[in-house]
Design an enzyme around this catalytic site. Structure first.
Site, PDB file in Angstrom:
ATOM      1  N   GLU A   1      40.469  37.012  40.059  1.00 13.58           N
ATOM      2  CA  GLU A   1      41.293  36.992  41.269  1.00 13.58           C
ATOM      3  C   GLU A   1      40.367  36.901  42.466  1.00 13.58           C
ATOM      4  O   GLU A   1      39.534  37.783  42.675  1.00 13.58           O
ATOM      5  CB  GLU A   1      42.126  38.263  41.421  1.00 13.58           C
ATOM      6  CG  GLU A   1      43.387  38.296  40.587  1.00 13.58           C
ATOM      7  CD  GLU A   1      43.112  38.772  39.189  1.00 13.58           C
ATOM      8  OE1 GLU A   1      42.231  39.619  39.012  1.00 13.58           O
ATOM      9  OE2 GLU A   1      43.764  38.273  38.248  1.00 13.58           O
TER      10      GLU A   1
ATOM     11  N   ASP B   1      46.329  48.027  49.938  1.00 14.04           N
ATOM     12  CA  ASP B   1      44.966  48.315  49.509  1.00 14.04           C
ATOM     13  C   ASP B   1      44.437  49.634  50.016  1.00 14.04           C
ATOM     14  O   ASP B   1      44.702  50.055  51.134  1.00 14.04           O
ATOM     15  CB  ASP B   1      44.038  47.177  49.966  1.00 14.04           C
ATOM     16  CG  ASP B   1      44.243  45.938  49.117  1.00 14.04           C
ATOM     17  OD1 ASP B   1      44.047  46.039  47.893  1.00 14.04           O
ATOM     18  OD2 ASP B   1      44.629  44.891  49.669  1.00 14.04           O
TER      19      ASP B   1
END
Ligand SMILES: Cc1ncc(COP(=O)(O)O)c(C=O)c1O
Lengths: 408, 253
Positions: free
Chosen positions: B45, B56
């Site tokens: 990724e 995140d």
């Protein structure tokens, strides 16, 4: 008179209305662009908020608290000396007289009752000026719920009195250290907290921003402002509708509250006032309608300030409560559709207007609100126009900024 | 068949790594990709950095901020990847947030991905309903697989909907959290892994968030097809430099 309380106002024909549709869209703007981690929380709220708000017991408790605890209805005050100076009829909707000193508490009362009915016992919030943080800490104290407020590290410095108030109210204030360390970053941290605490926590967003259903829910809670204004203006002027309603727009909750029952009344002009900071072209501004493009911030498709590459830029305003790179989707739609007139006011003109209202009317306004008061220098009105300004908050929290700015 | 589907068809557990493009240095992208492939990693990724990465934790936030500071942009990443398929043959997925894609233009973005040889997209903040209403046709036209997330809180009904909408794998977020390394999983996490496996979905599942070492990789792939490591890898290259990729991969399997 038309019945206009939040419970009875059903959505009109989507195409003719400036209200949100069922998917939370105002025209092209709104929706819920959230990571899957937030889906259960947001969906729980979305599927129940209207039904809960319509319950008679909810209505009763909400109205009682607004009356006995917040001090509503707030007065609609005809500002004679201010009106004389600008040659038009100016009314001030006195949200500064609400408990805690700003309109923010209308929303936090509503949302804390919502949180209780959803069985949540931990409350999180973001705050810019600290007004929403204080209003959230206040209702958490009232209900005995745990309260965590995220606040940008920069705002913690410039709004010190509100930080102290939150602490007295036994809230935990957590500094947001990322990005510009202001409202946008505090909102990011609050959303991350919600991702990490999906079961017991309710997130009380402080403005008409965020994923659906927040913009619509917060607007409904704030709509008490225009509900009262209609009745009060009928008494004073013999008509419910003014010629203009004026409010400052950070995320846009005080504005949404004042506009709400006038949105679909075309004879009422809607004026939104944004913070130009040091000037629209200075690179230090928060005037979203002038500088923003369509994009996604905090789960909502709206107008926002960003780079060509789609990175959200760091806004600037002397007023912490307007220091946000987006606007709520309702306002993005009012702007794009032309229903709203958008004006931006820089730091200096806002500060001057705040001082002027203090001198002419004996009312010290918040710096956010001062932006709305400043439009009369450039935006001219007719002599018999009736203009209602939302006096969204009082200036106590801004004394240090006023003292430094004017060498008081 | 798309490279992701081919990889999923292999008779082994898949190790996938995430890194933020433009971090630690702006031109590290190809070097990191090459080392990952040489170390036997099955899929990658590539993170497109965003100013406000809501899903995140601190490690990926910091790498994103640094990458943007270094000057990473969508256009620059595409430029860096333009010849990637001359040397890299493992599946490549772009992972990021929806706003930069929207500004680049969804159609143009997808066309560019196809031209380069990107196989899939993970956009955590592009939810199923919005995807299906407005963007699915564009992704499919350009042969891109869109990967959806599920979490321990996702209802069975929604998991079924997501399964039906998935052409590749389902990204199983290990716990209710933002990204970040964990040293071990709790019992409830293991229960969740088992519960999803017992649903016999048509799509394979790959676990992400909180995988950091051999132990968590093994636990995550006991019932699922593979696992994705992000924060722990970024921490490793932050501390040990960009030439230490193989060293990290060896600690996992
Ligand atoms: C007094 C006052 N007015 C206005 C605002 C701006 O928020 P909104 O645009 O949601 O009303 C704030 C925000 O903190 C505030 O404290």
């Amino acid at each position: 008179m038309k019945e206009t309380s939040i419970d009875s106002r059903l959505r009109g024909n989507e195409n003719e209305s400036y209200q949100a549709n069922e998917r939370g869209y105002y025209g092209d703007f709104g929706g819920a662009f959230i990571p899957e981690m937030l889906y259960p929380n947001v969906e729980e709220l979305r599927s129940q908020y209207i039904q809960i708000m319509q319950e008679p017991s909810f209505q009763e408790e909400f109205k009682q608290l607004l009356k006995d605890y917040v001090g509503r209805p707030t007065p609609l005050y005809y500002a004679a000396r201010f009106s004389k100076k600008y040659g038009t009829k100016i009314y001030l909707k006195r949200e500064d007289l609400c408990h805690t000193g700003a309109h923010k508490v209308n929303n936090t009362i509503g949302q804390i009752l919502m949180a209780k009915r959803l069985g949540k016992n931990r409350i999180i919030a973001e705050t810019g000026a600290g007004q929403h943080g204080v209003a959230t800490a206040t209702v958490c104290a009232l209900m005995g719920l745990e309260c965590i407020v995220y606040m940008g590290a920069i705002d913690i410095e410039r709004q010190a009195p509100n930080v102290a108030r939150m602490k007295m109210l036994s809230a935990t204030v957590r500094p947001a250290m990322s990005g510009s360390r202001t409202l946008k970053d505090a909102t990011n941290e609050a959303i991350r907290d919600w991702i990490n605490n999906p079961v017991d926590t309710h997130y009380i967003i402080g403005s008409v921003v965020g994923p659906h259903p927040y913009p619509d829910m917060v607007a409904r809670f704030q709509s008490v402002i225009s509900e009262e204004t209609k009745k009060q203006l009928l008494e004073k002027e013999g008509r419910e509708n003014p010629d203009y309603v004026v409010a400052c727009v950070g995320g846009g909750s005080n504005a949404a509250g004042l506009y709400y029952h006038y949105l679909d009344e075309p004879e009422v002009g809607i004026i939104a006032v944004e913070a130009a900071g040091k000037g629209i072209d200075s690179g230090e501004s928060a005037a979203t309608s002038a500088l923003g493009r369509e994009g996604i911030i905090h789960g909502s498709k709206t107008l926002l300030m960003q780079t060509e590459d789609g990175q959200i830029t760091e806004p600037y305003s002397i007023s912490a409560g307007l220091d946000y790179p987006g606007v709520g989707p309702m306002h993005a739609h009012l702007f794009r559709s032309g229903r709203g007139e958008f004006i931006s006011v820089n730091d200096a003109d806002a500060m001057t207007a705040g001082l002027e209202l203090s001198k002419l009317e004996g009312i010290i306004p918040a710096i956010e609100t001062s932006h709305a008061l400043a439009i009369f220098e450039t935006r001219k009105f007719k002599k018999d126009d009736v203009v209602v300004i939302n006096l969204s908050g009082r200036g106590d929290k801004d004394l240090n900024t006023f003292i430094e700015y004017f060498n008081l | 068949m798309n490279r992701i589907q081919k990889a999923l068809g292999q008779n082994k557990k898949l190790l996938s790594l995430y890194f933020t493009a433009g971090y630690p240095a702006i031109n590290d992208t190809m070097s990191i990709l090459t080392q990952l492939q040489d170390s036997g990693v099955d899929m990658v990724e590539i993170g497109l950095p965003f100013s406000d990465p809501l899903a995140d934790g601190p490690t990926i936030q910091a790498s994103s901020t640094a990458a943007l500071h270094n000057g990473m942009t969508t256009a620059l990443l595409f430029e860096q990847l333009k010849d990637v398929r001359e040397t890299i043959h493992i599946p490549l997925i772009l992972m990021g947030y929806f706003n930069p894609m929207l500004q680049y233009g969804v159609e143009k973005f997808c066309a560019k991905c196809q031209e380069i040889g990107i196989d899939g997209i993970i956009m955590p903040d592009l939810p199923l309903a919005e995807y299906e209403a407005d963007y699915k046709a564009i992704f499919e036209k350009h042969g891109l697989i869109n990967v959806f997330l599920i979490t321990p809180q996702t209802s069975d009904e929604r998991i079924q909907q997501i399964d039906a909408a998935s052409d590749g794998f389902i990204y199983m977020v290990s716990s209710a959290s933002t990204t970040g390394a964990q040293s071990g999983f709790s019992n409830s996490t293991s229960d969740y892994f088992e519960r999803i496996a017992s649903m016999h979905l048509k799509s394979e599942q790959i676990v992400g968030f909180g995988i950091s070492n051999e132990e968590t990789f093994k636990a995550a792939t006991k019932h699922q097809k593979g696992a994705i490591i992000g924060s722990a890898f970024i921490k490793h290259i932050t501390e040990n430099g960009t030439n230490s990729v193989a060293e990290f991969v060896k600690t996992i399997r």
